[in-house]
Motif scaffolding. Structure first.
Motif, PDB file in Angstrom:
ATOM      1  N   PHE A  63       0.668  -1.294  -0.111  1.00  0.00           N
ATOM      2  CA  PHE A  63       0.018  -0.185   0.005  1.00  0.00           C
ATOM      3  C   PHE A  63       0.698   1.320  -0.214  1.00  0.00           C
ATOM      4  CE2 PHE A  63      -2.678  -3.619   1.904  1.00  0.00           C
ATOM      5  CZ  PHE A  63      -3.735  -3.246   0.911  1.00  0.00           C
ATOM      6  N   ALA A  64       0.403   2.298   0.149  1.00  0.00           N
ATOM      7  CA  ALA A  64       0.890   3.634   0.183  1.00  0.00           C
ATOM      8  C   ALA A  64       1.031   4.484   1.403  1.00  0.00           C
ATOM      9  CB  ALA A  64       0.513   4.552  -0.994  1.00  0.00           C
ATOM     10  N   GLY A 259       2.556   2.454  -3.003  1.00  0.00           N
ATOM     11  CA  GLY A 259       1.723   1.741  -3.646  1.00  0.00           C
ATOM     12  C   GLY A 259       2.104   1.079  -5.114  1.00  0.00           C
ATOM     13  N   CYS A 279       5.415  -2.651  -7.305  1.00  0.00           N
ATOM     14  CA  CYS A 279       6.339  -1.724  -6.247  1.00  0.00           C
ATOM     15  C   CYS A 279       7.537  -1.691  -6.268  1.00  0.00           C
ATOM     16  CB  CYS A 279       5.546  -2.006  -4.810  1.00  0.00           C
ATOM     17  SG  CYS A 279       6.062  -3.711  -4.190  1.00  0.00           S
TER      18      CYS A 279
END
Length: 320
Positions: A63-64, A259, A279
């Motif tokens: 995720f970010a 992300g 990523c």
């Protein structure tokens, strides 16, 4: 910049941590490098530490980050991969705990590791402080710890940028923690985190199954070339994770915390796990050297400490 970073270089802070005999964060010696170095030719397949993670956590996804807490993202992934390797090598009879959490590392690096009562509301941390927190305190899996502490803020099942911001000021566990999560984190303290300041050192430790958390101001291009590499470009005060090695064109696999940073085009090997492709990208050895020479990058050694491990990467996780 379109994305959050958050590395705040502090050479004096790193020097203090490395010189403290009570903190297992130190400079790798030439003797250690010689002992850790593996031999082989450039026809070997790449080493990618995610090979250990995929069977344990097949739904993993990067995720970010929502604030400038990249240092905690680098250390979380480094810990996650290090533990996955140890489990696959059967060095510890653990049940897979899932990936680790970023928020404890972020709060710990800004408060506990620096001996502060408050970290302030600005963003950022340096790698040595996270290394100290991981070794003197420890890491926490991304699960609901409130069942042990009765504090609903300790539910870490999902990353929360606001929680990261809050813990960056109050320390691991937040304002009402009263030291509970610090105590629990010590149940999983890292054995050591040696400083890695060259491509050759990074190569040596990754070949033994230890990821390297890298902090630098080196930016990277937003597209891979035909061989899967990104070039050094621009300035990012950023922390990422080195999690693999290429031999055909010497370089390291660099994993970001934004992300889907690089998409699926031109990744090598082309049939690799798509979530890793999105990523991560390969970085040439010379660029890796520039990043590592900034002296705030560390091998994440799990609970066993740094040791040479002969892994036959062509056969998975069979020990020679």
């Amino acid at each position: 910049m379109r994305h959050h970073c958050g590395w705040s270089p502090d050479p004096d802070g790193v020097a203090r941590i490395i010189s403290d005999p009570d903190v297992p964060v130190y400079q790798m010696t030439g003797e250690q490098l010689s002992a850790m170095t593996h031999s082989g030719d450039d026809k070997r397949p790449p080493v990618i530490l995610f090979d250990a993670l995929q069977p344990l956590h097949p739904k993993w996804k990067r995720f970010a980050q929502a604030i400038g807490d990249c240092v905690s993202w680098g250390w979380e992934l480094g810990t996650t991969l290090s533990v996955a390797v140890d489990i696959k090598l059967k060095l510890r009879p653990w049940v897979w705990p899932g990936e680790f959490a970023t928020e404890p590392y972020y709060g710990g690096a800004r408060v506990e590791a620096l001996g502060k009562s408050r970290g302030g509301w600005s963003d950022g941390a340096f790698g040595g402080a996270a290394a100290k927190f991981g070794t003197k305190w420890g890491a926490l899996a991304r699960i609901d710890w409130s069942q042990r502490t009765s504090n609903t803020e300790h539910d870490l099942r999902k990353y929360n940028g606001n929680k990261s911001k809050n813990w960056g000021n109050f320390g691991c566990g937040g304002a009402d923690d009263r030291g509970q999560l610090d105590t629990i984190a010590k149940e999983f303290a890292l054995a050591e985190a040696p400083l890695v300041n060259s491509f050759e050192k990074a190569k040596a430790v990754i070949e033994s199954g230890y990821p390297v958390v890298v902090c630098s101001d080196q930016g990277l291009s937003d597209k891979r070339d035909s061989q899967g590499f990104v070039r050094g470009q621009g300035v990012w005060y950023h922390c990422m994770t080195f999690a693999g090695i290429r031999y055909d064109r010497p370089g390291l696999l660099c994993v970001n915390s934004w992300g889907n940073s690089w998409g699926l085009e031109n990744f090598f090997p082309r049939d690799y796990w798509p979530e890793v492709q999105k990523c991560s990208a390969w970085v040439d050895a010379s660029v890796c050297d520039r990043m590592l020479r900034q002296d705030d990058s560390y091998a994440v050694c799990g609970v066993t400490g740094l040791q040479r491990r002969e892994i036959d990467w062509t056969k998975g996780w069979e020990i020679k």
